[in-house]
Design an enzyme around this catalytic site. Sequence first.
Site, PDB file in Angstrom:
ATOM      1  N   ASP A  68      -5.257  -7.507  -6.677  1.00 35.12           N
ATOM      2  CA  ASP A  68      -5.527  -6.194  -7.253  1.00 35.12           C
ATOM      3  C   ASP A  68      -4.226  -5.528  -7.691  1.00 35.12           C
ATOM      4  O   ASP A  68      -4.099  -5.032  -8.818  1.00 35.12           O
ATOM      5  CB  ASP A  68      -6.250  -5.344  -6.207  1.00 35.12           C
ATOM      6  CG  ASP A  68      -6.959  -4.138  -6.791  1.00 35.12           C
ATOM      7  OD1 ASP A  68      -6.910  -3.952  -8.017  1.00 35.12           O
ATOM      8  OD2 ASP A  68      -7.567  -3.379  -6.022  1.00 35.12           O
TER       9      ASP A  68
ATOM     10  N   ASP B 124      -2.515  -5.193 -11.782  1.00 32.13           N
ATOM     11  CA  ASP B 124      -2.222  -3.886 -12.366  1.00 32.13           C
ATOM     12  C   ASP B 124      -0.756  -3.791 -12.771  1.00 32.13           C
ATOM     13  O   ASP B 124      -0.424  -3.187 -13.805  1.00 32.13           O
ATOM     14  CB  ASP B 124      -2.560  -2.772 -11.369  1.00 32.13           C
ATOM     15  CG  ASP B 124      -4.026  -2.378 -11.424  1.00 32.13           C
ATOM     16  OD1 ASP B 124      -4.842  -3.176 -11.926  1.00 32.13           O
ATOM     17  OD2 ASP B 124      -4.364  -1.278 -10.943  1.00 32.13           O
TER      18      ASP B 124
ATOM     19  N   TYR C  37     -10.450  -5.740   1.956  1.00 34.08           N
ATOM     20  CA  TYR C  37     -11.592  -5.154   1.275  1.00 34.08           C
ATOM     21  C   TYR C  37     -12.916  -5.561   1.918  1.00 34.08           C
ATOM     22  O   TYR C  37     -13.981  -5.272   1.380  1.00 34.08           O
ATOM     23  CB  TYR C  37     -11.594  -5.561  -0.197  1.00 34.08           C
ATOM     24  CG  TYR C  37     -10.510  -4.921  -1.039  1.00 34.08           C
ATOM     25  CD1 TYR C  37      -9.630  -4.006  -0.479  1.00 34.08           C
ATOM     26  CD2 TYR C  37     -10.356  -5.232  -2.375  1.00 34.08           C
ATOM     27  CE1 TYR C  37      -8.631  -3.423  -1.235  1.00 34.08           C
ATOM     28  CE2 TYR C  37      -9.366  -4.654  -3.145  1.00 34.08           C
ATOM     29  CZ  TYR C  37      -8.506  -3.746  -2.575  1.00 34.08           C
ATOM     30  OH  TYR C  37      -7.517  -3.160  -3.338  1.00 34.08           O
TER      31      TYR C  37
ATOM     32  N   LYS D 297       1.829 -13.577   1.907  1.00 33.11           N
ATOM     33  CA  LYS D 297       2.806 -12.886   2.747  1.00 33.11           C
ATOM     34  C   LYS D 297       2.746 -13.506   4.143  1.00 33.11           C
ATOM     35  O   LYS D 297       2.699 -12.816   5.173  1.00 33.11           O
ATOM     36  CB  LYS D 297       2.492 -11.383   2.779  1.00 33.11           C
ATOM     37  CG  LYS D 297       3.615 -10.529   3.371  1.00 33.11           C
ATOM     38  CD  LYS D 297       4.891 -10.523   2.534  1.00 33.11           C
ATOM     39  CE  LYS D 297       5.915  -9.578   3.155  1.00 33.11           C
ATOM     40  NZ  LYS D 297       7.260  -9.734   2.558  1.00 33.11           N
TER      41      LYS D 297
ATOM     42  N   ASP E  88       5.641  -9.754  -2.491  1.00 35.00           N
ATOM     43  CA  ASP E  88       6.533  -8.658  -2.846  1.00 35.00           C
ATOM     44  C   ASP E  88       7.646  -9.141  -3.767  1.00 35.00           C
ATOM     45  O   ASP E  88       7.978  -8.496  -4.762  1.00 35.00           O
ATOM     46  CB  ASP E  88       7.087  -7.975  -1.600  1.00 35.00           C
ATOM     47  CG  ASP E  88       7.634  -8.945  -0.558  1.00 35.00           C
ATOM     48  OD1 ASP E  88       7.404 -10.164  -0.672  1.00 35.00           O
ATOM     49  OD2 ASP E  88       8.293  -8.483   0.397  1.00 35.00           O
TER      50      ASP E  88
END
Length: 330
Positions: free
Chosen positions: A227, A231, A120, A167, A203
Amino acid sequence: MSADRIAVVPGDGIGQEVVPVAVDVLDAVGNFEFVHANAGDAVAAETGDPLPDATYETVADADATIFGAAGDTAADVVLPLREAVGSFANVRPARAYPGVDALQPETDLVFVRENTEGVYAGIEDEITEGVSTLTRVVTDDASRDIAEFGFDYAVENGYDDVTVAHKANVMRETDGRFLDRCREVAREHPDIDESEVDEALMDALAMHLVQRPTDYGVVVCPNLAGDVLSDLAAGLVGGLGLLPSANVGRENGLFEPVHGSAPDIAGDGVANPSATVLSAAMLLEHLGYDEEAGRVRDAVESVLEAGPRTPDLGGDATTDDVGNAILDEL
C-alpha cells in the site's frame, strides 16, 4: 454465449464522476451486462449501512466489478468488497506516460501486494485504558499464493526484475515467514531463476525506488508495504490520478483507481478519469479481452500525451472532456 456481467459501484466523491467514463469505455469495446449498485458514505447516511447486503451480493455474483472510491467508510466498504470477489492479490502498476511531467519518466513498476492479512486483518483491541494493540497475521498459504501470483505475473508480462519487499530483520517471525515462503516458491518456479529474485528491506527500497526506479520491475509485497510503496511510486509518475489497480481472486475481481474519493475536488467535474479507465483495461484483461485492453490503454496514452488534460496534469479540461477524447481515440 452470454455477456459478461460487470458490477458498477461508483461509491463516493469523484467515484461518481470517473466510473461512468470507465463504463462508457467498456461499453465501447465489448458487449457487457452492467449491474449497478452502490456503497460508501452517502449510502451509509441514507440507509445506516455503508455496504448493503444487496451490493455485496451483486459484486460477489458478477464476473468483475468496476469500483470508484469510498470516503470515511472506506474500511467498511473496500475490505469487504475485496472479500466478496475472493481477492488475494492487489496489483498496482505505476508507469510514466509520454507527455506527463514525471519525476522519473522511465518508471515502469508493478506492485503485487498480498491482499488478505498483515495488519489489515482487522484484529485490533484496547487491552486496557490508554493501551491498544494490533495483531499482524502472516500465514504460509497466503504468502505462497502471493509469491506464486507475483512470479507468474512477472513471467507472463515480460518483467526480468523481481524483488521481494520485507522487514524480516525486525519482524522476524511474520516477515520471516513471508520471506521464507517467497524463497521456496522461487526455488520451485519453473520459469524463475532463484538467484535473480532480489530481496529488499522495505524502508531501504522506498529510497531506492525514488533514486533508481528502473532497477525494479515486479515488487512482491506484504499488505501494508504494498500500500505504502505503490503510493510512493505514484509520485514518480505524475500522481495518484494515473494509478489503476486490480483486486484479483481465483475467478472474480474488483478493479479500482488508487486515488480515493478526493473530496476536495468532488463535484467540480475536473477529476482525472485515467486511473479508472486504466483499471477498466485491467478488468478487460482479467476477463480475457486482451486485444480490447490494449486498445483502451493505447487510447488513454494518446490522450495523456496530446491532451486534453485535467488540472492535476496542468490542463483545464473537465472529466467529460478527457472521457470523450478517450472515446474518440477508440
